[in-house]
Design a protein around this motif. Sequence first.
Motif, PDB file in Angstrom:
ATOM      1  N   GLU A  59       0.846  -1.187   0.000  1.00 35.88           N
ATOM      2  CA  GLU A  59       0.000   0.000   0.000  1.00 35.88           C
ATOM      3  C   GLU A  59       0.888   1.245   0.000  1.00 35.88           C
ATOM      4  N   TYR A  60       0.336   2.338  -0.525  1.00 37.31           N
ATOM      5  CA  TYR A  60       1.136   3.526  -0.799  1.00 37.31           C
ATOM      6  C   TYR A  60       0.546   4.729  -0.069  1.00 37.31           C
ATOM      7  N   HIS A  61       1.458   5.532   0.520  1.00 37.22           N
ATOM      8  CA  HIS A  61       1.055   6.675   1.330  1.00 37.22           C
ATOM      9  C   HIS A  61       1.745   7.926   0.802  1.00 37.22           C
ATOM     10  N   LEU A  62       0.964   8.983   0.651  1.00 33.82           N
ATOM     11  CA  LEU A  62       1.470  10.201   0.031  1.00 33.82           C
ATOM     12  C   LEU A  62       2.577  10.844   0.859  1.00 33.82           C
ATOM     13  N   GLN A  63       2.534  10.707   2.177  1.00 33.49           N
ATOM     14  CA  GLN A  63       3.543  11.340   3.021  1.00 33.49           C
ATOM     15  C   GLN A  63       4.935  10.718   2.848  1.00 33.49           C
ATOM     16  N   ASP A  64       4.988   9.572   2.193  1.00 35.28           N
ATOM     17  CA  ASP A  64       6.295   8.950   1.942  1.00 35.28           C
ATOM     18  C   ASP A  64       7.030   9.603   0.780  1.00 35.28           C
ATOM     19  N   TYR A  65       6.343  10.453   0.030  1.00 33.23           N
ATOM     20  CA  TYR A  65       6.930  11.099  -1.139  1.00 33.23           C
ATOM     21  C   TYR A  65       7.059  12.597  -0.881  1.00 33.23           C
ATOM     22  N   SER A  66       8.017  13.207  -1.514  1.00 39.53           N
ATOM     23  CA  SER A  66       8.220  14.643  -1.349  1.00 39.53           C
ATOM     24  C   SER A  66       8.919  15.197  -2.579  1.00 39.53           C
ATOM     25  N   SER A 120      -3.562  -0.843  -6.265  1.00 41.29           N
ATOM     26  CA  SER A 120      -3.598  -0.801  -4.808  1.00 41.29           C
ATOM     27  C   SER A 120      -4.037   0.550  -4.277  1.00 41.29           C
ATOM     28  N   GLY A 121      -3.575   1.635  -4.904  1.00 36.98           N
ATOM     29  CA  GLY A 121      -3.860   2.958  -4.380  1.00 36.98           C
ATOM     30  C   GLY A 121      -5.187   3.543  -4.821  1.00 36.98           C
ATOM     31  N   CYS A 122      -5.651   3.190  -6.027  1.00 41.14           N
ATOM     32  CA  CYS A 122      -6.825   3.860  -6.607  1.00 41.14           C
ATOM     33  C   CYS A 122      -8.077   2.996  -6.640  1.00 41.14           C
ATOM     34  N   CYS A 123      -7.938   1.689  -6.549  1.00 42.85           N
ATOM     35  CA  CYS A 123      -9.068   0.804  -6.819  1.00 42.85           C
ATOM     36  C   CYS A 123      -9.646   0.136  -5.577  1.00 42.85           C
ATOM     37  N   LYS A 124      -9.063   0.372  -4.425  1.00 42.71           N
ATOM     38  CA  LYS A 124      -9.569  -0.217  -3.179  1.00 42.71           C
ATOM     39  C   LYS A 124      -9.293   0.758  -2.029  1.00 42.71           C
ATOM     40  N   PRO A 125     -10.027   0.658  -0.941  1.00 42.09           N
ATOM     41  CA  PRO A 125      -9.744   1.514   0.211  1.00 42.09           C
ATOM     42  C   PRO A 125      -8.523   1.004   0.972  1.00 42.09           C
ATOM     43  N   PRO A 126      -7.851   1.869   1.743  1.00 43.09           N
ATOM     44  CA  PRO A 126      -6.733   1.397   2.570  1.00 43.09           C
ATOM     45  C   PRO A 126      -7.181   0.324   3.548  1.00 43.09           C
ATOM     46  N   THR A 127      -6.310  -0.614   3.830  1.00 37.99           N
ATOM     47  CA  THR A 127      -6.660  -1.732   4.707  1.00 37.99           C
ATOM     48  C   THR A 127      -7.062  -1.266   6.098  1.00 37.99           C
ATOM     49  N   GLU A 128      -6.401  -0.222   6.603  1.00 38.83           N
ATOM     50  CA  GLU A 128      -6.678   0.250   7.959  1.00 38.83           C
ATOM     51  C   GLU A 128      -8.076   0.814   8.117  1.00 38.83           C
ATOM     52  N   CYS A 129      -8.776   1.063   7.019  1.00 34.32           N
ATOM     53  CA  CYS A 129     -10.123   1.624   7.114  1.00 34.32           C
ATOM     54  C   CYS A 129     -11.146   0.598   7.591  1.00 34.32           C
ATOM     55  N   GLY A 130     -10.820  -0.667   7.496  1.00 34.64           N
ATOM     56  CA  GLY A 130     -11.713  -1.697   8.007  1.00 34.64           C
ATOM     57  C   GLY A 130     -12.876  -2.051   7.118  1.00 34.64           C
ATOM     58  N   CYS A 166      -8.283   9.952  -3.644  1.00 33.03           N
ATOM     59  CA  CYS A 166      -7.564   9.595  -2.419  1.00 33.03           C
ATOM     60  C   CYS A 166      -6.080   9.950  -2.531  1.00 33.03           C
ATOM     61  N   ASN A 167      -5.485  10.216  -1.373  1.00 33.07           N
ATOM     62  CA  ASN A 167      -4.036  10.421  -1.351  1.00 33.07           C
ATOM     63  C   ASN A 167      -3.292   9.146  -1.715  1.00 33.07           C
ATOM     64  N   SER A 168      -3.894   7.998  -1.398  1.00 32.92           N
ATOM     65  CA  SER A 168      -3.259   6.725  -1.749  1.00 32.92           C
ATOM     66  C   SER A 168      -3.163   6.558  -3.261  1.00 32.92           C
ATOM     67  N   CYS A 169      -4.162   7.091  -3.982  1.00 36.53           N
ATOM     68  CA  CYS A 169      -4.131   7.019  -5.439  1.00 36.53           C
ATOM     69  C   CYS A 169      -3.008   7.899  -5.987  1.00 36.53           C
ATOM     70  N   LYS A 170      -2.853   9.089  -5.406  1.00 34.44           N
ATOM     71  CA  LYS A 170      -1.760   9.973  -5.822  1.00 34.44           C
ATOM     72  C   LYS A 170      -0.410   9.329  -5.529  1.00 34.44           C
TER      73      LYS A 170
END
Length: 233
Positions: A59-66, A120-130, A166-170
């Motif tokens: 899974e991908y998180h926007l805060q990991d990129y800069s 993973s980032g655009c087609c499903k919700p993050p796993t932590e969302c439950g 979503c930020n995960s999609c970005k």
Amino acid sequence: MVVSLAGFAGACYRNTFLMYLYLWAMFFIIAALIGFVIFAYAVTDKGSGRPVMNRVYLEYHLQDYSGWLRERVTSQSYWSKISSCIRDSHVCGKMRRTYNGGIPETVEMFNVRRLSPLESGCCKPPTECGYTYLNETVWNPGGGIVGGDPDCARWSNYQQQLCYNCNSCKAGVLASLKKSWRKVSVINIVILIILVIMYMVAIAAFRHNKRIDNDEPYGETRMEKTQPSRIHF
């Protein structure tokens, strides 16, 4: 191609102007390639997928990129075009798999799939969302959203929306760009090596032509001096 033809013609016909043109053009091309390779590695040096417990996909998180590339991708003017392109490519619709005459794959089968960053980032919700899995692009909130990620509220089962905002999609787009830019950089490095070799050969040919041009007047004068004089009556 034009530069190469100019260099070839200059070497064959010993044209100094064409050789100068070829060498200077090649110099700027090589410098531009070096600059692009350095730039590509500099703007894609950060960010990668995070492993998820009991999942094969990342899974991908926007805060990991800069940096410059993140600002470019996440700007509203560019993201509207990028998300529209992802939607029109039907990348999420192509995720669906069925077995035995139309039976969708189970959540256990989905969890062991290797999804692309966009999937993973655009087609499903993050796993932590439950969210509870129904199929690849339909997820049930179940007992409620448990994650604190803002993307949990952005997810929609509407197939034209999903997690495109979503930020995960970005972050998935940034991960895809990083992967593709690194591949292009490897190709450019190979081309750069070939061009440097050609440039060295061209320099040798240029020096050879200049040496011949410098020797010719001396050779012609010496031949004239060695020829026997003729006596005319």
